[in-house]
Scaffold this active site. Structure first.
Site, PDB file in Angstrom:
ATOM      1  N   LYS A  21       0.330  -1.386  -0.006  1.00 41.61           N
ATOM      2  CA  LYS A  21      -0.377   0.204  -0.228  1.00 41.61           C
ATOM      3  C   LYS A  21       0.772   1.410   0.480  1.00 41.61           C
ATOM      4  O   LYS A  21       1.817   1.213   1.102  1.00 41.61           O
ATOM      5  CB  LYS A  21      -0.766  -0.059   1.016  1.00 41.61           C
ATOM      6  CG  LYS A  21      -1.522   0.955   1.425  1.00 41.61           C
ATOM      7  CD  LYS A  21      -2.958   1.212   2.549  1.00 41.61           C
ATOM      8  CE  LYS A  21      -3.352   2.621   3.239  1.00 41.61           C
ATOM      9  NZ  LYS A  21      -4.399   2.383   1.663  1.00 41.61           N
ATOM     10  N   THR A  24      -2.647   6.648   0.276  1.00 39.43           N
ATOM     11  CA  THR A  24      -3.876   6.951   1.379  1.00 39.43           C
ATOM     12  C   THR A  24      -5.221   8.260   0.283  1.00 39.43           C
ATOM     13  O   THR A  24      -4.548   8.966  -0.307  1.00 39.43           O
ATOM     14  CB  THR A  24      -3.878   7.268   1.953  1.00 39.43           C
ATOM     15  OG1 THR A  24      -4.837   6.984   3.121  1.00 39.43           O
ATOM     16  CG2 THR A  24      -2.623   8.292   2.696  1.00 39.43           C
ATOM     17  N   GLU A  74      -2.895   0.905  -3.254  1.00 44.19           N
ATOM     18  CA  GLU A  74      -3.711   0.778  -2.286  1.00 44.19           C
ATOM     19  C   GLU A  74      -3.598  -1.076  -1.847  1.00 44.19           C
ATOM     20  O   GLU A  74      -4.875  -1.450  -1.170  1.00 44.19           O
ATOM     21  CB  GLU A  74      -5.328   1.045  -2.408  1.00 44.19           C
ATOM     22  CG  GLU A  74      -5.418   2.830  -2.611  1.00 44.19           C
ATOM     23  CD  GLU A  74      -5.415   3.745  -0.653  1.00 44.19           C
ATOM     24  OE1 GLU A  74      -5.317   2.174   0.156  1.00 44.19           O
ATOM     25  OE2 GLU A  74      -5.890   4.348  -0.691  1.00 44.19           O
TER      26      GLU A  74
END
EC number: 3.5.1.135
Length: 103
Positions: A21, A24, A74
């Site tokens: 990841k 954000t 993500e």
């Protein structure tokens, strides 16, 4: 004890630590981060620190302009990403992408 600068749901901790990841997506309340910022990261549930990240880029996005690349960053599918964003920010339509690397 030093305060955390940004928090993530605990379910994302492993992906962040593993480098899966790398972005954000946040609402306007967290649109102030900029490239070069170094942030202490904690879990949303208990604010426990788990790593430090550096912001590498920022941009704006809407649900309609999310791409497969955003989803890859993500570590989820595009459909999953849209669903998660709608669950977290049900009344929002403009979002802020924060790209980062773990230090």
């Amino acid at each position: 004890m030093q305060a955390n600068d940004i928090t993530f749901f605990q379910r994302f901790q492993e992906d962040i630590l593993a480098g899966r990841k790398t972005i954000t997506i946040r609402d306007a309340a967290e649109s102030h981060f900029k490239p070069g910022d170094v942030l202490r990261v904690g879990r949303y549930e208990d604010d426990g620190y788990f790593c430090t990240i550096a912001v590498t880029a920022t941009s704006t996005v809407t649900l309609d302009t999310l791409t497969e690349e955003h989803a890859r960053q993500e570590n989820m599918t595009l459909e999953q990403l849209r669903q998660v964003i709608m669950e977290i920010y049900p009344a929002e339509d403009r979002f802020y992408v924060i790209e980062f690397k773990r230090l």
